[in-house]
Scaffold this active site. Structure first.
Site, PDB file in Angstrom:
ATOM      1  N   THR A  58      51.778  40.455  48.851  1.00  0.00           N
ATOM      2  CA  THR A  58      52.136  40.807  47.477  1.00  0.00           C
ATOM      3  C   THR A  58      50.891  40.737  46.611  1.00  0.00           C
ATOM      4  O   THR A  58      50.312  39.658  46.435  1.00  0.00           O
ATOM      5  CB  THR A  58      53.221  39.851  46.949  1.00  0.00           C
ATOM      6  OG1 THR A  58      54.330  39.901  47.839  1.00  0.00           O
ATOM      7  CG2 THR A  58      53.655  40.230  45.545  1.00  0.00           C
ATOM      8  N   GLY A  84      50.579  34.850  45.918  1.00  0.00           N
ATOM      9  CA  GLY A  84      50.010  33.515  46.021  1.00  0.00           C
ATOM     10  C   GLY A  84      48.513  33.455  46.248  1.00  0.00           C
ATOM     11  O   GLY A  84      47.970  32.383  46.512  1.00  0.00           O
ATOM     12  N   GLN A  85      47.821  34.591  46.111  1.00  0.00           N
ATOM     13  CA  GLN A  85      46.367  34.568  46.271  1.00  0.00           C
ATOM     14  C   GLN A  85      45.745  33.721  45.157  1.00  0.00           C
ATOM     15  O   GLN A  85      46.257  33.659  44.045  1.00  0.00           O
ATOM     16  CB  GLN A  85      45.783  35.988  46.218  1.00  0.00           C
ATOM     17  CG  GLN A  85      46.238  36.881  47.345  1.00  0.00           C
ATOM     18  CD  GLN A  85      47.526  37.635  47.033  1.00  0.00           C
ATOM     19  OE1 GLN A  85      48.245  37.318  46.098  1.00  0.00           O
ATOM     20  NE2 GLN A  85      47.830  38.636  47.835  1.00  0.00           N
ATOM     21  N   ALA A  86      44.625  33.104  45.451  1.00  0.00           N
ATOM     22  CA  ALA A  86      43.969  32.194  44.503  1.00  0.00           C
ATOM     23  C   ALA A  86      43.719  32.853  43.144  1.00  0.00           C
ATOM     24  O   ALA A  86      43.889  32.218  42.100  1.00  0.00           O
ATOM     25  CB  ALA A  86      42.658  31.675  45.088  1.00  0.00           C
ATOM     26  N   ILE A 137      45.496  35.032  41.654  1.00  0.00           N
ATOM     27  CA  ILE A 137      46.757  35.283  40.939  1.00  0.00           C
ATOM     28  C   ILE A 137      47.390  33.986  40.429  1.00  0.00           C
ATOM     29  O   ILE A 137      48.074  33.979  39.406  1.00  0.00           O
ATOM     30  CB  ILE A 137      47.754  36.027  41.858  1.00  0.00           C
ATOM     31  CG1 ILE A 137      47.212  37.429  42.185  1.00  0.00           C
ATOM     32  CG2 ILE A 137      49.134  36.148  41.213  1.00  0.00           C
ATOM     33  CD1 ILE A 137      48.059  38.199  43.178  1.00  0.00           C
TER      34      ILE A 137
END
Length: 179
Positions: free
Chosen positions: A48, A70-72, A74
């Site tokens: 996502t 959930g990427q850093a 974001i």
């Protein structure tokens, strides 16, 4: 498990909506879990990049599930979605021991936010189908869930891929939803 059965349990008043915030580090299984809840095919899920929203209306109920990436890069924006959350679902990849501290720190930051103070927390200890997965109790101990006071929480072992444990977790979320 279909959303309609969940919706019936969530609210007795048909004009109400429920807002569920679905968070966790990248690759934890959030979108797979969301697809499982919506009875969609889970064989091909892509990361996502922003967020996914599933809104389902049936029998006068509306359930809004917000799945935020959930990427850093974001994660600092997660707090923009805290307002009016009825339940926080946090997904943890139990096979990723290297990132356990990181995911625990992120979860602690979320639940310490004033807007999330009274929001019930369901932690899905995901990927239990993998041979090296930590148990839900191991995860709860390692990330400090067992020391939480004045917080309604539950950890549920699950496999988002095959749906094992998902219904049990959602049943708990529906019973403990912020009113």
């Amino acid at each position: 498990m279909g959303l309609l059965s969940l919706l019936r349990k969530i609210r007795s008043s048909p004009e109400k909506e429920a807002r569920i915030l679905l968070l966790g580090l990248d690759n934890a299984g959030k979108t797979t879990l969301l697809k499982q809840l919506a009875n969609e095919e889970v064989t091909h899920v892509t990361p996502t990049a922003g967020f996914n929203i599933k809104s389902v209306a049936a029998d006068g109920f509306k359930l809004n599930v917000w799945d935020i990436g959930g990427q850093a890069k974001i994660r600092p924006y997660w707090k923009n979605y805290f307002e009016n959350t009825d339940v926080l679902i946090y997904v943890i990849d139990c096979s990723d021991r290297i990132r356990l501290k990181e995911t625990g720190d992120e979860l602690l930051e979320i639940i310490n936010d004033e807007k999330m103070k009274d929001v019930p927390l369901l932690v899905f200890a995901n990927k239990q189908d993998l041979p090296n997965a930590m148990t839900a109790s191991e995860v709860a101990e390692h990330i400090g869930l067992i020391t939480l006071e004045n917080k309604t929480w539950q950890i549920q072992a699950c496999s988002a891929v095959d749906g094992t444990g998902v219904k049990e977790g959602m049943d708990w979320a529906c019973k403990n939803m912020k009113k």
